[in-house]
Design an enzyme around this catalytic site. Structure first.
Site, mmCIF file in Angstrom:
data_model
loop_
_atom_site.group_PDB
_atom_site.id
_atom_site.type_symbol
_atom_site.label_atom_id
_atom_site.label_comp_id
_atom_site.label_asym_id
_atom_site.label_seq_id
_atom_site.Cartn_x
_atom_site.Cartn_y
_atom_site.Cartn_z
ATOM 1 N N GLU A 169 -11.095 3.060 1.452
ATOM 2 C CA GLU A 169 -10.928 3.643 2.781
ATOM 3 C C GLU A 169 -11.261 5.132 2.830
ATOM 4 O O GLU A 169 -11.731 5.638 3.847
ATOM 5 C CB GLU A 169 -9.496 3.412 3.278
ATOM 6 N N HIS A 198 0.856 -1.190 0.000
ATOM 7 C CA HIS A 198 0.000 0.000 0.000
ATOM 8 C C HIS A 198 0.894 1.242 0.000
ATOM 9 O O HIS A 198 2.007 1.212 0.510
ATOM 10 C CB HIS A 198 -0.923 -0.009 1.217
ATOM 11 N N GLU A 199 0.363 2.317 -0.574
ATOM 12 C CA GLU A 199 1.120 3.571 -0.741
ATOM 13 C C GLU A 199 2.420 3.366 -1.514
ATOM 14 O O GLU A 199 3.394 4.096 -1.313
ATOM 15 C CB GLU A 199 1.419 4.256 0.602
#
Lengths: 699, 699
Positions: A503, A478-479
């Site tokens: 999210e 993620h990211e």
């Protein structure tokens, strides 16, 4: 006289080497030419009409002569290629890789440096890259800029996000190229940090549609040991220029010949379905380099995660105390910690009961009291659990229930610290039998001055995948920078976020109803996305009556996302108690497959709608997902993809009549019909709605 | 009126808080005062005379109000401290830590930020640091500059090297402060790389001597999570200002309160011996943090190293081929590779025969074909031996001969890559029973833009020491930032290079005969140095008659260095065959101790001469080393340090009558005499010469 003769000779040679290559279907044509003072350039035509007009190519080097002019063509070579390969996990059991190739071998007169430009032309698009063969005159070099141009001829409608070097989690803007202006962006989108955006720098993949209805997508494939390419848009002339993400001192890439750039891709079609369905980005990557892929398996999972997003519990154990500077015994628990042994067992029970593969637990390890936003180097050690999370007990319980645990490694951007601990962290995972890790990179990067999208970080993400493979672990980042097909080469890099996920709906303006109709045209081209669908409790006011936030879809659309958003790792992101109130709808999440023999793009329009049907890997079951944007939608789908002569029980999960993403998002209905491949299915989608269908053969 | 009253009040408070503290002997006095607009300042007097006149103190912060003015004194506290502690290895069995302390608690009016300035005054010098207590108004902060001043009053003679951020391996310059000018530096000193030096930036420790004969040394202690401090010299006014080494984006240090700066130290004495003998830098560091120090042992070692420096063999196995891009089977050996199993066994045999503890092997691992100078990230993996180096066989052979192997990890500056491999590398060392590692950092640092002396790298070197401790390994770093006493806290960080070592004599202009008389006044204050003495074959023309390079000492001086250059890890750097020709002289190297009960500085003058006697840890034997610069020297040494009433056999290794470092360096003689503590010893040192003496009690 001699000089004039030389000039004529060079001109003649240049003309001689004007080169072109067509797609297998002949619809696409690329022409290469040296222009001006020996400057490489290309054009792209689609059905004889120019899509990319003369666009020059070149590389600027630090402390060396630029590779953007004074070239001669040494040789050129055409070739054709047609194979198919089987992905470990994928949208199809077998992927066709069919293209015509043109290699232009260039030499720069003054320096004697050799550089090749290689084109691969597929039916749905063009790819090209720079290649630097092993040679005497070029060994180590530093790229200070890449000057690749994509000169369009019209004011396309574009689905774009700003060219932030540090995050790709922006909502999409839908404007004409001429209207791109980062200064006018809404600042209130929930993005925690941002780098200088430039005036009209946007990220790739850039999905576009011409006034006459031609779909064009500009992206890249196989970004390996190279920074991410963003695009500078000339809003007056519709010319796009590559903008490589710099490192801490402004350099773009450090290379050593022999080496290659990533592929620059231009997908072009009159039919938007060709782009959503394209496997071109994967095809442009190296084949699988892993000998053992036996541990790479799809996973459907639940986890201790959404409850933190909605505010029921926290990642941290002890509020705002500094966990890193305190020993874990000295921490005073707030009582709101989510990742407790007891809570984890509850999720394990739920997973086991409903046939899920895995449970993710975030906030299990010490450090969350002071983790983000301060550019802090040593936050987590990735091995020390909080006092209320018992690794051995959790592992034993999960094993008893036949559920696998998914590890979580939030780095808070401190990559230097993560790399120092990586072997230890993976050792711990093996010790406690975790088959997969979800990584996170929230915050400014350390080494300081580096960006999420620079060469250093691209290399880091790929490195973690390779090191995970050493341990036979699966990786879900993620990211990270957005994937460009590396999962073909390292299929244990099973998933990534790298775009605006579900999210954001919990605590920001959220994702517009059109959002999920755009992602498959952009982010998903490079690989699967861990979007975390499946939110049933749509409105956050359920948790706190003062909250205005909500998911911008109907409940039925959340189900449809399991089909439209390809991912071999899929979360049922909501809380067990949310599902327990709607077990009939939850049945679809329990049933839906994660790995596919075949995929049919039935309807597609970026920003508007998408309908996809997929056949389960190794089984006769099919699943269909249809989604729409903020507009209600009706359509009739021919089920001709089903096996001829076979009867199926189709369970249709759809929006109730009065459903509406905003006013009445949780109204759904479920009906069962018997169908064959001659049947038609009438889809009725509410505003922000969707339909999910499972097709089970009747024996 | 009210305003005037306030001003008077503030003035009164300021005067009230004018604070001073003296050394235990009263010779040194520090005065603290807020000057101008609440700016902290200090002065230092020695025997009542000013050495440091009013010098302001302050810290500049990024994006925050500077901590250099508008302070008020909240409180001040005096204290005295007198303890002694036992180093694991050291120059003395027990070290006295005796000082008076003054803590000034400051608060900045406008911001309410608290900062303490703490002085510790020893008999031989002053130390002070900035302390940032845990507080509401200062949590995370970035230091953009430290503005610590050392305002001298005279034009001192200085022993200085330029303020390069990347290397401390320069030869010393001996000029007045007013003559410091980096633009006039000789460029031909063998330094491979260099950063911008500034006009008159020099490195600390800066050893100085006033016109009237006062010795002053400015340095720092306990550089932990902070960059190295260099010094900007105002050549007109003799004012020195701290110059912190920046990171890739120009920041100096990232801190989180509570935290402290390193100690800034000013040693002052009329007797140069007080400075060479000072343990103040160690005293200013935190006590040992290791529970188990049982594995930390002195080591005398030989190794496959000097033979590469003199050109007999190479680190690489396959010439200029790119080992990293080739599998090791594809490498074509040149036949000149030094680190072969067979050659290693030869060194093991030699070590075993002569009672040495260890053997270092450099060039054992794949990567040396293309290792340095190209800012290449992935050079070494620290675990893959060349095909002609068999780890298991070497380990078994060494074990049989009771010799320990010393691992070598050259990083070529790619720290990112080293940290990724560190656990694996240390695992390998444990597997093959290597107790110690020598690290190397030749070349520009990766993460790119970082400097060897920046906070990132200071943290790296300390991190490697701590991680080595996890594995119970000893660390000896080369090309690191210079030590500032961290070996007190992590005594497994047993040694470092971090200055211009003996190796420069093999292939550059080398080290002037005065070089080794300066290092103990500078580099060695912060910890031991792996200088690699013991070169017997002084002139490189022995290996190649065209070579003009040579060691700039006599052979006897090489022996004396084992005493004058404190190090618990000492190499006998020359080739076994060089020693085998001079086994009588080699006996001193075999005999000399590495760890000491006591140390007596008998004579000292920086740049000229040094005579030291040391008593072996736990034994009655003593060793003496005396060295001189380019000038011959005679002196009479009273042996009153020896135990009263005990007779000793003194073996004196000295320059022969006609010895001369340049013309006749290898002429030595050895004589044996019987002595007691009433004896005097006449030392006769040739130009560039030395004398080594062992004292064995006669039973």
């Amino acid at each position: 006289m001699k000089k004039i003769f030389s000039i004529i000779l060079v001109l003649a040679l240049s003309l001689l080497h004007a080169q072109s290559v067509k797609s297998p279907s002949n619809a696409l044509e690329v022409n290469f030419k040296l222009v001006n003072n020996g400057q490489p350039s290309y054009t792209v035509n689609y059905n004889g009409k120019p899509v990319i007009v003369e666009s020059t190519l070149g590389i600027k080097l630090k402390d060396k002569t630029a590779l953007d002019a004074n070239f001669e063509v040494q040789s050129s070579k055409a070739d054709t290629f047609n194979e198919s390969w089987k992905p470990v996990l994928g949208q199809k059991a077998s992927i066709v890789n069919h293209y015509n190739e043109l290699t232009i071998a260039l030499v720069q007169k003054a320096t004697n440096v050799k550089m090749n430009i290689v084109f691969k032309v597929y039916d749905e698009g063009v790819a090209f890259r720079y290649e630097f063969p092993k040679q005497e005159k070029l060994n180590y070099f530093i790229i200070s800029d890449e000057e690749t141009h994509f000169n369009l001829t019209e004011d396309y409608k574009a689905f774009w996000i700003p060219g932030d070097f540090d995050t790709n989690e922006y909502p999409y803007n839908e404007t004409k190229l001429s209207e791109i202006d980062n200064a006018k962006l809404d600042k209130n989108t929930g993005i925690g940090m941002t780098t200088d955006l430039g005036k009209s720098r946007v990220q790739a993949p850039l999905m576009m549609k011409s006034p006459s209805g031609l779909y064009v997508n500009i992206f890249e494939a196989a970004v390996v040991n190279y920074p991410v390419m963003h695009l500078d848009v000339d809003v007056t002339n519709y010319k796009l220029t590559s903008h490589l993400v710099p490192n801490a001192i402004g350099d773009k890439a450090y290379l050593q010949a022999a080496c290659v750039s990533p592929w620059r891709t231009i997908m072009i079609s009159k039919d938007a379905r060709d782009i959503v369905g394209s496997q071109m980005i994967l095809n442009l990557n190296e084949p699988c380099k892993l000998d053992d892929v036996s541990y790479i398996k799809p996973m459907k999972y639940v986890g201790i995660w959404w409850e933190m997003h909605v505010g029921i519990s926290t990642w941290d154990y002890a509020g705002s105390q500094n966990a890193q500077n305190l020993s874990s015994q000295d921490l005073i628990p707030t009582g709101k910690h989510g990742a407790t042994t007891a809570n984890t067992k509850k999720y394990i029970d739920f997973a086991a009961k409903n046939g899920f593969d895995g449970v993710l637990v975030e906030g299990w390890n010490v450090g969350w009291e002071d983790w983000a936003g301060n550019w802090k180097e040593e936050v987590f050690d990735f091995t020390t659990p909080y006092p209320d999370f018992n690794l051995a007990e959790v592992t034993a319980y999960a094993k008893e229930k036949n559920v696998k645990m998914i590890m979580h490694h939030e780095t808070s951007g401190s990559v230097a610290n993560y790399e120092r601990h990586l072997d230890r962290a993976f050792d711990l995972m093996k010790k406690y039998d975790y088959p997969a890790v979800k990584t996170g990179y929230v915050g400014k990067i350390i080494p300081r001055g580096e960006f999420h999208d620079g060469q250093t970080m691209v290399n880091h993400f790929n490195f973690v995948a390779r090191r995970a493979a050493d341990y036979k672990l699966m990786l879900n980042s993620h990211e990270s920078s957005r994937p460009t097909g590396y999962s073909r080469t390292y299929p244990n890099y099973i998933d990534a976020e790298a775009a605006r996920g579900n999210e954001f709906n919990a605590w920001s303006v959220g994702n517009a109803p059109s959002h999920e109709t755009i992602l498959p045209f952009t982010r998903l081209l490079g690989g699967p996305m861990d979007y975390t669908p499946g939110i049933f409790e749509i409105k956050m006011s359920y948790y706190d009556k003062n909250k205005k936030e909500q998911v911008h879809t109907t409940l039925a659309k959340q189900l449809a996302l399991y089909v439209t958003m390809y991912s071999p790792l899929q979360m049922a992101a909501d809380l067990p108690e949310s599902y327990e109130k709607h077990m009939d709808a939850f049945q679809f999440i329990k049933d839906v497959a994660l790995d596919w023999d075949d995929t049919k793009i039935l309807e597609a329009e970026p920003g508007d709608y998408l309908t996809i049907a997929r056949k389960t890997k190794g089984k006769e079951t099919w699943f269909l997902g249809a989604i729409t944007d903020e507009n209600a939608r009706k359509s009739e789908i021919a089920l001709d993809f089903l096996t001829k002569g076979q009867k199926y029980k189709a369970i249709i999960y759809e929006d109730a009549k009065d459903a509406d993403w905003k006013k009445n998002p949780m109204a759904y209905k479920i009906r069962t019909v018997e169908v064959t491949n001659k049947s038609k299915l009438n889809l009725v989608l509410a505003p922000g709605g969707g339909t999910a269908v499972s097709f089970e053969p009747i024996k």
